[in-house]
Design a protein around this motif. Structure first.
Motif, PDB file in Angstrom:
ATOM      1  N   ALA A  87       0.948  -1.074   0.078  1.00 28.71           N
ATOM      2  CA  ALA A  87      -0.089  -0.036   0.034  1.00 28.71           C
ATOM      3  C   ALA A  87       0.818   1.185  -0.159  1.00 28.71           C
ATOM      4  O   ALA A  87       0.276   2.384  -0.522  1.00 28.71           O
ATOM      5  CB  ALA A  87      -1.001  -0.015   1.222  1.00 28.71           C
ATOM      6  N   GLY A  88       2.027   0.986   0.727  1.00 31.19           N
ATOM      7  CA  GLY A  88       2.939   2.391   0.653  1.00 31.19           C
ATOM      8  C   GLY A  88       3.117   2.673   1.933  1.00 31.19           C
ATOM      9  O   GLY A  88       2.313   2.666   2.962  1.00 31.19           O
ATOM     10  N   SER A 245      -3.904   8.012   1.464  1.00 31.54           N
ATOM     11  CA  SER A 245      -2.438   8.155   1.154  1.00 31.54           C
ATOM     12  C   SER A 245      -2.033   6.845   0.339  1.00 31.54           C
ATOM     13  O   SER A 245      -0.746   6.740   0.488  1.00 31.54           O
ATOM     14  CB  SER A 245      -1.751   8.177   2.546  1.00 31.54           C
ATOM     15  N   ILE A 246      -2.750   5.723   0.016  1.00 37.55           N
ATOM     16  CA  ILE A 246      -2.313   4.880  -0.888  1.00 37.55           C
ATOM     17  C   ILE A 246      -1.256   5.157  -2.170  1.00 37.55           C
ATOM     18  O   ILE A 246      -2.165   6.100  -2.978  1.00 37.55           O
ATOM     19  CB  ILE A 246      -3.432   3.869  -1.107  1.00 37.55           C
ATOM     20  N   SER A 247      -0.378   4.715  -2.492  1.00 32.78           N
ATOM     21  CA  SER A 247       0.237   5.157  -3.636  1.00 32.78           C
ATOM     22  C   SER A 247       0.092   4.225  -4.788  1.00 32.78           C
ATOM     23  O   SER A 247      -0.414   3.128  -4.602  1.00 32.78           O
ATOM     24  CB  SER A 247       1.769   5.120  -3.258  1.00 32.78           C
ATOM     25  N   ALA A 248       0.096   4.852  -5.965  1.00 28.87           N
ATOM     26  CA  ALA A 248      -0.075   3.765  -7.193  1.00 28.87           C
ATOM     27  C   ALA A 248       1.072   2.868  -7.420  1.00 28.87           C
ATOM     28  O   ALA A 248       2.281   3.119  -6.922  1.00 28.87           O
ATOM     29  CB  ALA A 248      -0.036   4.825  -8.387  1.00 28.87           C
ATOM     30  N   PRO A 249       0.778   1.856  -7.832  1.00 30.68           N
ATOM     31  CA  PRO A 249      -0.272   1.163  -8.410  1.00 30.68           C
ATOM     32  C   PRO A 249      -1.545   0.527  -7.247  1.00 30.68           C
ATOM     33  O   PRO A 249      -2.209  -0.305  -8.018  1.00 30.68           O
ATOM     34  CB  PRO A 249      -0.035   0.359  -9.558  1.00 30.68           C
ATOM     35  N   PHE A 256      -4.161  -6.729  -5.260  1.00 30.58           N
ATOM     36  CA  PHE A 256      -4.736  -7.150  -3.877  1.00 30.58           C
ATOM     37  C   PHE A 256      -3.457  -6.218  -2.924  1.00 30.58           C
ATOM     38  O   PHE A 256      -2.383  -6.424  -2.851  1.00 30.58           O
ATOM     39  CB  PHE A 256      -4.217  -8.484  -3.719  1.00 30.58           C
ATOM     40  N   THR A 257      -4.048  -5.325  -2.210  1.00 30.55           N
ATOM     41  CA  THR A 257      -3.206  -4.287  -1.871  1.00 30.55           C
ATOM     42  C   THR A 257      -3.111  -4.377  -0.185  1.00 30.55           C
ATOM     43  O   THR A 257      -4.035  -4.642   0.334  1.00 30.55           O
ATOM     44  CB  THR A 257      -3.843  -2.867  -2.256  1.00 30.55           C
ATOM     45  N   VAL A 258      -1.585  -4.445   0.174  1.00 29.95           N
ATOM     46  CA  VAL A 258      -1.481  -4.860   1.470  1.00 29.95           C
ATOM     47  C   VAL A 258      -0.830  -3.666   2.417  1.00 29.95           C
ATOM     48  O   VAL A 258       0.029  -2.848   2.029  1.00 29.95           O
ATOM     49  CB  VAL A 258      -0.449  -5.830   1.436  1.00 29.95           C
ATOM     50  N   GLY A 259      -1.399  -3.546   3.516  1.00 29.39           N
ATOM     51  CA  GLY A 259      -0.953  -2.494   4.652  1.00 29.39           C
ATOM     52  C   GLY A 259      -0.293  -3.342   5.499  1.00 29.39           C
ATOM     53  O   GLY A 259      -0.038  -4.570   5.492  1.00 29.39           O
ATOM     54  N   ALA A 260       0.255  -2.316   6.525  1.00 28.18           N
ATOM     55  CA  ALA A 260       1.125  -3.127   7.664  1.00 28.18           C
ATOM     56  C   ALA A 260       0.425  -2.980   8.937  1.00 28.18           C
ATOM     57  O   ALA A 260      -0.065  -1.804   9.172  1.00 28.18           O
ATOM     58  CB  ALA A 260       2.445  -2.363   7.703  1.00 28.18           C
ATOM     59  N   THR A 261       0.773  -3.952   9.793  1.00 33.83           N
ATOM     60  CA  THR A 261       0.276  -3.958  11.140  1.00 33.83           C
ATOM     61  C   THR A 261       1.642  -4.360  11.910  1.00 33.83           C
ATOM     62  O   THR A 261       2.326  -5.242  11.586  1.00 33.83           O
ATOM     63  CB  THR A 261      -0.868  -4.987  11.420  1.00 33.83           C
ATOM     64  N   SER A 313       1.687   3.286   7.560  1.00 36.12           N
ATOM     65  CA  SER A 313       0.818   2.426   6.568  1.00 36.12           C
ATOM     66  C   SER A 313      -0.174   3.554   5.730  1.00 36.12           C
ATOM     67  O   SER A 313      -1.178   3.727   6.666  1.00 36.12           O
ATOM     68  CB  SER A 313       0.092   1.045   7.429  1.00 36.12           C
ATOM     69  N   SER A 314      -0.037   3.277   4.723  1.00 36.80           N
ATOM     70  CA  SER A 314      -1.081   4.058   3.675  1.00 36.80           C
ATOM     71  C   SER A 314      -2.442   3.397   3.805  1.00 36.80           C
ATOM     72  O   SER A 314      -2.656   2.397   4.067  1.00 36.80           O
ATOM     73  CB  SER A 314      -0.564   4.141   2.120  1.00 36.80           C
ATOM     74  N   GLN A 315      -3.322   4.648   3.711  1.00 34.36           N
ATOM     75  CA  GLN A 315      -4.813   4.333   4.128  1.00 34.36           C
ATOM     76  C   GLN A 315      -5.473   4.730   2.860  1.00 34.36           C
ATOM     77  O   GLN A 315      -5.193   5.445   2.025  1.00 34.36           O
ATOM     78  CB  GLN A 315      -4.991   4.987   5.289  1.00 34.36           C
ATOM     79  N   GLY A 316      -6.804   4.404   2.935  1.00 32.67           N
ATOM     80  CA  GLY A 316      -7.764   4.608   1.869  1.00 32.67           C
ATOM     81  C   GLY A 316      -8.582   5.593   2.246  1.00 32.67           C
ATOM     82  O   GLY A 316      -8.497   6.134   3.368  1.00 32.67           O
TER      83      GLY A 316
END
Length: 649
Positions: A87-88, A245-249, A256-261, A313-316
């Protein structure tokens, strides 16, 4: 499973591959360094199942449009390849707003009122970071309305003075409303900041309300002793907007976009190394002791609670070209993990966790589609944040074990039944067992075996057993000896059906074959072919014990029933013996049925309970010589004679 890793061929790529191997060691992993687009094409040509990318493409528009990289991601997904992208790390390096300029000086105000601020300040480390690229994203119809410029406080060596400066290098035009500027931290400047201004040809009043995004992309220097530990956690801007704040692409709906925890109590990388480097600009170890003591006493984030969203972690949400809102990220996975090449942080570390999980799912169930893999990973995730899928955690934190369970059946035999429940040798026995699919996935072509002391009695195939269903299977068996047998049922003995648990595919029970009698009643004969009323005559039959028992004397309850009348007696019968019965009958004229039954109440367990009776129908004729005064009372009496040796009927 075949996984393509598209990266820059650096230490970063090595860490990505380390994470995937740690989760799916049997996966075939290939790196496709260099051109991103070409890498996707080559990966598809090699028929990979999964593409894992931990990169951002800042030159692309944020909306999912049909062009270059977006088009390749879409095409990959539609052709069955699962494309996974981080996700960025831009939750604190992103700004979103609309142009406002209350003092009409041509510069956007990041905050207004008494504390009006027209600069977007970047906090980073000149020790750790090199060039800084900052991107301005505008809607296509607004592409020429705004510009972005870089500024800072520059040291004038001759005067030894710090002087604010705005660099006049024009912003570079990218694709469809994407502009960017670049500044190097190697210059003698500090306090780097960025400005958003009205573009040439527009007055400030013309562009009020124009929406835009800013992403700041610091480029890390290759300082292994530091960067292995830091991974960018020291960077932020002073007016961050975490939303969208999610970056392309990773904004693509086909990604299938992945954030961080955070994982369980992850310790800050190295005793606040990142924080100290960021605020002091000095490599840890060179920090003056007094300053180190002060900073150390601040207890800056030694630990992070498990499953908290990583602060970077970028968010939608994200938006497609039509303006439709899409929840992103889709999922979150651990960050700050140890690899063979050092500690790995950022969403770059999270994405390969999902790639490894997807590989495990496909190994367990090769028939899954890319859409099914994503669906299962999301549905099995540990829900975090708001209930349901949200723009911070997506569907939640991956749960690899639960995900694999959901794509596999779990076949479990139970409840072996022996019918009848007490059996002897030579007896035709029915064996039954239940087989349940306690998994989440249907199973097909399941081999089943009944075994006796490890030797197959019967093998069969269950064509389909749906998830949550049960089937009862059965077979026949004739034991040839007395004694105890281990009767077992084995499900999928050849391991052809992938399952979440193979340890429960077997069940057994001990079946004891015991000696049993078998009382057989012979046909009934009469002492005369023309019985006469009121004159005694006899019915004869024999009870045979044809069972497997030996040297046992049984007292068998025997009944003689003549229509509704009945007589009874306890009759001795030896193992392997015969007892002859005689029934004395004195009765009225008419037609009657005589039935002789051994053990009618089933007091004694036998091999066969169906052969214990015999019947005969006959007519008793009126007497021509006995007058009414001489008529005798009717009677029915049983007598017997036992013979120990078995004699054929």
């Amino acid at each position: 499973m075949k996984i393509a890793v598209i990266d820059g061929g650096s230490l970063h790529e090595a860490k990505v591959m380390d994470v995937i191997r740690s989760i799916s060691p049997d996966a075939q992993i290939t790196n496709y360094s260099g051109n991103w687009l070409k890498g996707i094409e080559n990966a598809r040509g090699d028929a990979v199942d999964i593409i894992s990318v931990s990169l951002a493409a800042p030159h692309l528009r944020l909306d999912d449009d049909n062009r270059d990289l977006y088009e390749q991601i879409k095409f990959s997904r539609q052709n069955g390849t699962l494309y996974i992208n981080s996700a960025g790390n831009y939750a604190n390096l992103h700004y979103m707003g609309t142009f406002q300029d209350s003092d009409n000086d041509g510069m956007h105000e990041f905050s207004t009122g008494l504390w009006r601020d027209e600069t977007l300040d970047v906090k980073l480390s000149k020790i750790l970071d090199g060039n800084i690229s900052t991107y301005l994203y505008l809607d296509p119809q607004d592409a020429d309305k705004l510009d972005i410029r870089a500024g800072g406080i520059e040291l004038i060596p001759v005067l030894n003075l710090l002087y604010p400066v705005i660099f006049e290098n024009p912003s570079k035009l990218g694709n469809d409303g994407v502009k960017w500027v670049e500044i190097s931290t190697n210059r003698s400047i500090s306090d780097i900041y960025f400005l958003v201004t009205n573009a040439t040809g527009y007055n400030s009043s013309d562009v009020i309300g124009t929406p835009f995004h800013i992403f700041v992309y610091p480029e890390a220097k290759e300082i292994p002793l530091i960067n292995i530990k830091v991974d960018g956690q020291h960077r932020w801007i002073d007016h961050p907007v975490q939303e969208s704040s999610i970056s392309a692409p990773g904004t693509s709906k086909y990604s299938f976009t992945v954030g961080a925890t955070y994982s369980n109590l992850v310790k800050s990388y190295s005793d606040k190394v990142a924080f100290l480097a960021a605020v002091s600009g000095i490599i840890p170890g060179q920090i003056p002791p007094a300053l180190a003591i002060i900073l150390d006493s601040l207890a800056i984030g030694d630990t992070f609670p498990q499953d908290d969203l990583a602060y970077f972690s970028s968010q939608g949400p994200v938006y497609d070209a039509a303006g439709n809102s899409i929840i992103k990220p889709d999922i979150v996975a651990p960050t700050f993990v140890s690899t063979d090449n050092g500690i790995f942080g950022g969403t770059s570390a999270s994405a390969p966790h999902v790639a490894g999980a997807a590989a495990l799912l496909l190994s367990a169930n090769p028939n899954l589609t890319a859409d099914q893999v994503q669906q299962v990973i999301e549905e099995s995730a540990v829900d975090l944040g708001e209930a349901g899928k949200d723009n911070k955690y997506g569907a939640g934190r991956i749960d690899i074990y639960e995900a694999v369970k959901r794509v596999t059946p779990d076949l479990e035999p139970s409840n072996i039944q022996v019918i009848p429940d007490i059996v002897t040798k030579g007896q035709n026995i029915t064996l039954k067992a239940d087989v349940r699919n306690t998994g989440y996935w249907d199973a097909q072509n399941i081999e089943m075996q009944f075994l006796k002391n490890g030797t197959i009695i019967n093998a069969s195939i269950i064509p389909v057993l749906k998830a949550g269903n049960m089937v009862t299977i059965e077979t026949k068996w004739v034991p040839d000896n007395l004694g105890s047998y281990n009767i077992s049922v084995s499900v999928d003995p050849g391991n052809r059906v992938p399952e979440s648990n193979k340890s429960n595919n077997y069940v057994s029970r001990i079946v004891t074959i015991v000696p049993l009698p078998d009382f057989v009643m012979s046909p009934i004969t009469l002492s005369t072919e023309r019985p006469v009323a009121y004159t005694p005559f006899y019915a004869y039959a024999s009870i045979y014990n044809e069972g497997t028992d030996t040297d046992t004397l049984y007292y068998v309850y025997v009944t003689a029933t003549l229509n509704s009348a009945q007589a009874s007696a306890w009759v001795p019968v030896f193992s392997g013996g015969r007892t002859d019965l005689s029934v004395e009958i004195t009765w009225y004229p008419g037609t009657y049925t005589l039935t002789l039954t051994a053990d009618p109440l089933d007091y004694i367990r036998e091999i066969d309970e169906t052969n214990n009776a015999a019947s005969k129908t006959f007519t008793i004729f009126p007497s021509l010589t006995i007058s009414s005064a001489e008529q005798r009372n009717a009677s029915l009496n049983i007598s017997y004679k036992e013979t120990k040796g078995l004699q054929k009927k």
